[in-house]
Each structure stands twice: as structure tokens, then as C-alpha cells.
Design a protein around this motif. Sequence first.
Motif, PDB file in Angstrom:
ATOM      1  N   PHE A 310       0.836  -1.201   0.000  1.00 12.70           N
ATOM      2  CA  PHE A 310       0.000   0.000   0.000  1.00 12.70           C
ATOM      3  C   PHE A 310       0.870   1.251   0.000  1.00 12.70           C
ATOM      4  N   VAL A 311       1.903   1.237   0.830  1.00 13.75           N
ATOM      5  CA  VAL A 311       2.809   2.377   0.924  1.00 13.75           C
ATOM      6  C   VAL A 311       3.537   2.594  -0.396  1.00 13.75           C
ATOM      7  N   LEU A 312       4.020   1.511  -0.999  1.00 18.44           N
ATOM      8  CA  LEU A 312       4.757   1.624  -2.258  1.00 18.44           C
ATOM      9  C   LEU A 312       3.897   2.205  -3.374  1.00 18.44           C
ATOM     10  N   VAL A 313       2.678   1.709  -3.507  1.00 21.52           N
ATOM     11  CA  VAL A 313       1.799   2.199  -4.577  1.00 21.52           C
ATOM     12  C   VAL A 313       1.452   3.668  -4.344  1.00 21.52           C
ATOM     13  N   ASN A 314       1.173   4.029  -3.093  1.00 24.58           N
ATOM     14  CA  ASN A 314       0.862   5.431  -2.794  1.00 24.58           C
ATOM     15  C   ASN A 314       2.046   6.347  -3.100  1.00 24.58           C
ATOM     16  N   LYS A 315       3.242   5.835  -2.869  1.00 25.63           N
ATOM     17  CA  LYS A 315       4.449   6.655  -3.012  1.00 25.63           C
ATOM     18  C   LYS A 315       4.926   6.753  -4.452  1.00 25.63           C
ATOM     19  N   TYR A 316       4.924   5.629  -5.169  1.00 26.99           N
ATOM     20  CA  TYR A 316       5.529   5.607  -6.503  1.00 26.99           C
ATOM     21  C   TYR A 316       4.538   5.389  -7.640  1.00 26.99           C
ATOM     22  N   GLY A 317       3.319   5.029  -7.318  1.00 25.29           N
ATOM     23  CA  GLY A 317       2.331   4.783  -8.360  1.00 25.29           C
ATOM     24  C   GLY A 317       2.204   3.300  -8.695  1.00 25.29           C
ATOM     25  N   LEU A 318       1.009   2.926  -9.069  1.00 21.16           N
ATOM     26  CA  LEU A 318       0.690   1.527  -9.367  1.00 21.16           C
ATOM     27  C   LEU A 318       1.584   0.950 -10.459  1.00 21.16           C
ATOM     28  N   ASP A 319       1.699   1.650 -11.581  1.00 16.26           N
ATOM     29  CA  ASP A 319       2.407   1.074 -12.731  1.00 16.26           C
ATOM     30  C   ASP A 319       3.900   0.938 -12.483  1.00 16.26           C
ATOM     31  N   ALA A 320       4.471   1.843 -11.710  1.00 13.66           N
ATOM     32  CA  ALA A 320       5.902   1.736 -11.404  1.00 13.66           C
ATOM     33  C   ALA A 320       6.180   0.482 -10.593  1.00 13.66           C
ATOM     34  N   ILE A 321       5.313   0.165  -9.640  1.00 13.92           N
ATOM     35  CA  ILE A 321       5.501  -1.024  -8.805  1.00 13.92           C
ATOM     36  C   ILE A 321       5.280  -2.285  -9.621  1.00 13.92           C
ATOM     37  N   ARG A 322       4.239  -2.310 -10.427  1.00 14.81           N
ATOM     38  CA  ARG A 322       3.989  -3.477 -11.275  1.00 14.81           C
ATOM     39  C   ARG A 322       5.158  -3.700 -12.234  1.00 14.81           C
ATOM     40  N   MET A 464       1.268  -2.440 -17.303  1.00 16.72           N
ATOM     41  CA  MET A 464       1.066  -1.119 -16.718  1.00 16.72           C
ATOM     42  C   MET A 464      -0.276  -0.564 -17.193  1.00 16.72           C
ATOM     43  N   PRO A 465      -1.358  -0.922 -16.520  1.00 11.67           N
ATOM     44  CA  PRO A 465      -2.693  -0.605 -17.037  1.00 11.67           C
ATOM     45  C   PRO A 465      -3.063   0.870 -17.060  1.00 11.67           C
ATOM     46  N   LYS A 466      -2.395   1.712 -16.278  1.00 11.52           N
ATOM     47  CA  LYS A 466      -2.758   3.129 -16.206  1.00 11.52           C
ATOM     48  C   LYS A 466      -1.983   3.992 -17.196  1.00 11.52           C
ATOM     49  N   THR A 467      -0.735   3.637 -17.472  1.00  7.14           N
ATOM     50  CA  THR A 467       0.157   4.484 -18.264  1.00  7.14           C
ATOM     51  C   THR A 467      -0.292   4.688 -19.711  1.00  7.14           C
ATOM     52  N   PRO A 468      -0.789   3.671 -20.426  1.00  9.70           N
ATOM     53  CA  PRO A 468      -1.161   3.885 -21.831  1.00  9.70           C
ATOM     54  C   PRO A 468      -2.114   5.057 -22.046  1.00  9.70           C
ATOM     55  N   ALA A 469      -3.120   5.187 -21.201  1.00 11.45           N
ATOM     56  CA  ALA A 469      -4.080   6.288 -21.375  1.00 11.45           C
ATOM     57  C   ALA A 469      -3.403   7.643 -21.205  1.00 11.45           C
TER      58      ALA A 469
END
Length: 654
Positions: A310-322, A464-469
Amino acid sequence: MEKEKFYITTPIYYPSDKLHIGHSYCTVATDTMARYKRLRGYDVMFLTGSDEHGQKIERIAKAQNTTPKAYTDKVVATFKDLWGKLDISYDKFIRTTDDYHVKAVQKIFKKLYDQGDIYKSEYEGLYCTPCETFFTEHQLVDGKCPDCGREVEKVKEESYFFKLSKYQDRIIKHMEENPEWLEPSTRQKEMINNFLKPGLEDLAVSRTSFTWGIPVEFDPGHIVYVWIDALSNYITALGYGSEDDSLFKKFWPADVHVVGKEIVRFHSIIWPAMLMALDLPLPKKIFGHGWLVINGNKMSKSVGNVVDPFVLVNKYGLDAIRYFLLREIAFGQDGNFSNEALIQRINSDLANDLGNLVSRTAGMIEKYFGGKLPSQQKETEFDADLIRVAKETANNVEEKMEKMLFSDALEEIWTLIRRTNKYIDETQPWILIKDEDKKDVLANALYNVAESIRIVSIMIQPFMPKTPALIWEQIGIKEGEITKWDSIKEWGLLGREVAVSKGEAIFPRIDMKKELAELEEAMKVAQAQAVANQPKKEEKEEEAVEEITIDDFLKVQLKVGEVISSEKVKKSKKLLRNVVKIGDEERVIFSGISEHYSPEEMVGKRVIVVTNLKPRKMMGEYSYGMILAGEDSDGNLSLATVDKADFESGSEVG
């Protein structure tokens, strides 16, 4: 025309309120494969869930003064929150407490009993509650569970047994005739050599000493053993054993079960035996991935070495962690997590390579053409090679994805990204803009970069499901036919009059030094909290440890040894027989670590050995020394090794 079917599963996770990024790894990988198949036009069923029965859950609930169902309800909600945070696109989440699952498992148990594959007898042995596993005396390590290192209990109770041994030869035959059925290949060799060929014993499949489980319908004093219960989820989730089994008929057999290496044995031996007994097809593939570790140790909240997703996604973003999870680690192998590696990947691959490519492209179109490319364009001498790489990349990515080689697929995509950045350097738009007669050449160069970005943006969608858009918004790409997967194989689908809208950097660079300092401080806090939260009994036991003097310590002789051969010991599930070279000497040393290291992984390791230990007779042979390993409170082991390849065997340690 009906779509081709694809059924993929993660294991159903054991409820735990100690979530960390390691729990996310398997599910993110499975989600990536499911997304890829959907983009390819498949009718996908992606299953995950929670395994909620067993004595361990019953005891935890009692300690927390609640019911097992109330406890699992709370933890399952946390799991679903995490899957939402990581944008996991599962189609169904099964709980083994679901009514339809309970009824179906009871039918499965009764069917196996009626046909003679389950029989009643009495079990007497040693049981590890946290691992939900029985062991014999010789399988224990120092009298404790060989898997987790905890105390075991003597259990004697009436039990039903599944005739696992009956299916041994059929499973071996299936594996030998289908060498890619269980991957990586080392897992299949391990199952055959270490478990199947030494001989299978019938499996105890019911318990009477606790009540939190699925009752055996025709013998209410018994509950169904957790692995029969849990493994059945892959078919009960599809309606097997219910009035509506249409999903089962549609999707079974599964295309792939994705599981952690620690539970490969259950999925590749017990589960196939159950399916054979039920006269059902076996899954097409089982993929046993490795662990996400920190400094060689599996993550454990009890020792404070976990990383909060949770901390990682909040800090760096979902796609960066994936991206990091899938790029940094070769799927199937263990992979090391470090804050430094994460930030390096974000800065190098995401900020420098991809993010900068999008930003500079949008910026140049905006600066040189007012945000819209003219349709009049002229080719350059560098176009052909860029187009060739783009087309090759499309084919290579598909090839890697079909084999679940996620890291390799991303490397292929980044090959195109780096080639596109090089194309910019070759065409030099900042020079072309100075010559009015070369405006059409400049427009063509920037068009080609934008077209390459379009293709990249489609290929990164599963990962990375968010980045393409975000890319499409800046480059002026409208979602539709030119963003479908098959369009990556055609060059020039992007309209010639590209209109951009440059926005914020998709992946801002991170100040490495500052960030690491903050993360290391957070780790220290987590470790301090972990120590503070340890049970009082454990603290007293720690205080009671007898101190020794330096003279006592110097009596222990430690040397570097090189493992030159290693093999599984027959009739033992945990022991490895290692031949270790210590200087000019070779010694046989037995180690109870086969659940953590395969023989293939041991060979070549430079380990630290206690060389003046009194020889101990084990399995009819003497063991001359001890290989040192670290152990966390969850029983996970990591060998003590030297980190320099040229550190010779026989060197003293101290």
C-alpha cells in the motif's frame, strides 16, 4: 465466431493480516497474463481467492476472542483492498467458506469414498499446525518442523486416507510425456526425483481434533483436510458439483495454475491425483514461480523485513511497482527486492527511457509545429531500421508472453523504446528545425517517433494498465482500432496530422539519496515495531539465552566450503546430501534444507561450514560438519555464503 477460452488461476491465499509486497508478486504476474490474453481476444477466466479453514485459523481467532469466520471476513477484506490497489482484474474471488464450495467439496469427498479412493483408518504422527502438515520423526530437524522450524504436536486420531500412492505411476508418466507441463523444468525434475520415484504414501484427508473446516457429510466427527478442501477450489469456482456447471464445461481444464514454489508439490502431485480419481482432465500447465526476497531472505513481518505494498503504490504509483516486480525478476526464479533497485528502475527505465521519450516528443511537436504535425512529410534514411525493430518487437513480445517470460517481454519492449530514442538522436530534430526546407523531413521524423510510442503504449498495457491512457492523452491517440493489440504489427496507423497536448511528466525522476534515507528510516521503524510486537514468551526466551565468551566462540572452526555435488536423500523429504570441498578435502554434509534449496541450486555455492563438529550418523551415513544458514521466525532459511566468487574454499571465517 466463438472466442478461444483461457482459464488462469493464482493459489487461494491463506488469510493473514501480515500483507507485504511478496504476496502481490504472484497475483500481479497472473493478472498481467490475463490482461494480455484479453487483449489478444480470448474469453478469459481469472480466478483468485482465500483458503480459510484449518486449525491455525481456529487458534488465531480464539486468541483474538472472535470467531474464525469473523477473523477471515476481516482479512479477506484487506486482501480485496490490496487487489483493488494493484488493479488486479480477477473475474472471480472464491472463499472456501462459500456455501457452494462447501457443498461441492462434500460431494467430491463422498464420491472418492464411494469408489474406494478414500478409506478410513487411524493416523498417529507428528503434526505442524502452522503448516497444516504431518511429518515422521526422521523428517524433523532438531525435533521441529522442517518447513517452519516450529514445535510439532503428537497426534493420534481416526482419519480418512486418500490413496495417493495409487496414482504415483500415472503422475510420473504424465510428467515424463509432457516435459513442459510443470515449469520451470527444475520443478518437474524435483517432483519426480525427490517425491514421486522415492514413493508416495497415502494422504490423511480428515481431522477430528478441531472443528473449523468442512464437515465430512456422512461422518460428522470428521472435517475435510485443508488441502483437499483448498485444491478443489479450481473446479468448484466454476460450478463443478453444482446444479449449474456451465462455467466448468466452458473453461476446464485450466490453461495454467500459477503457484509459489513452496506449494508446487501439492499442485503437481496431490491435485493431479485427485483429478485422476475424479476422472477429470489435468490442468494444461502448472507454473511454480520463485520468491520475492530481501537480502536472500523470504519476507516476514515478524522480523520487520517486509515492504508494504500500500505504501509503495501510494508513493511511486501503481504502474511503477507493477513494472518493477515484472521487469526485475525472471519469472520462475527468486528475485531480490531492494529500495535502491526499485528507484533505479523508476529513474532509468521509466523516467529516462519511456517518460522522457513521451515528454520530448510531445514537447518538440508543440514547439516546432504549434502542437500539430503537418501532413506533408518526407522520409529519412533512418526510418527503415526503426520500422524493422518495431515489427520484430511485436513478434518477440508475443513469443515471450506465451511462455510467461514477463521480464524478457519487457526487455523486448524497452529495446524498441531505446531504438526510438536513438532515432531521435540520429534525425536530430533540433538541427532540422533550423532549415526551412527540411520541415517535411522533421515532420516525418516526429511522426515516426509518435507512431513508435503508439505501438509501445499498446504493448505495455498488460503490465502497466494506467500508463497507456496517459500516453494517448499527450500524443493525441484516440482509443479504438489503432490501440487494439493486433495493430502493433502494422506501421503507420497513426494519423499523419498528430496533435499533441503535453502534460506533466508521467514518471518524474526521484532523488535517490533523499528517498533511500527516508525508506531506510521507515524500515527501522518497522523492525522496531516488529520486535515490540513479539509475544512476551518469546522475549523471555531470548533473555534466557546463555552468553558465551570469545574463548568459547573461538572453539568453533568456521571455513568456506564449495558445494561440488548435492542430491535429495531417499526416504527423507527435507535432507540434502552435499559433498563440500574445503580446501583440498571433500566432506559429506547432510542439511535439512531441501524445501528451501534444490540440489541444482546448491551446486557451486560457497557456504560457511562448521568443520570441527562431532560427526553425526544420518540416514546410515556420517555427516562431517554443518552448513550454516539463517532462519527467520517464519522458518524461512537462507544459506550463509561469501559474496566474492574468488574467495577460495578452505578459507577461515572469523
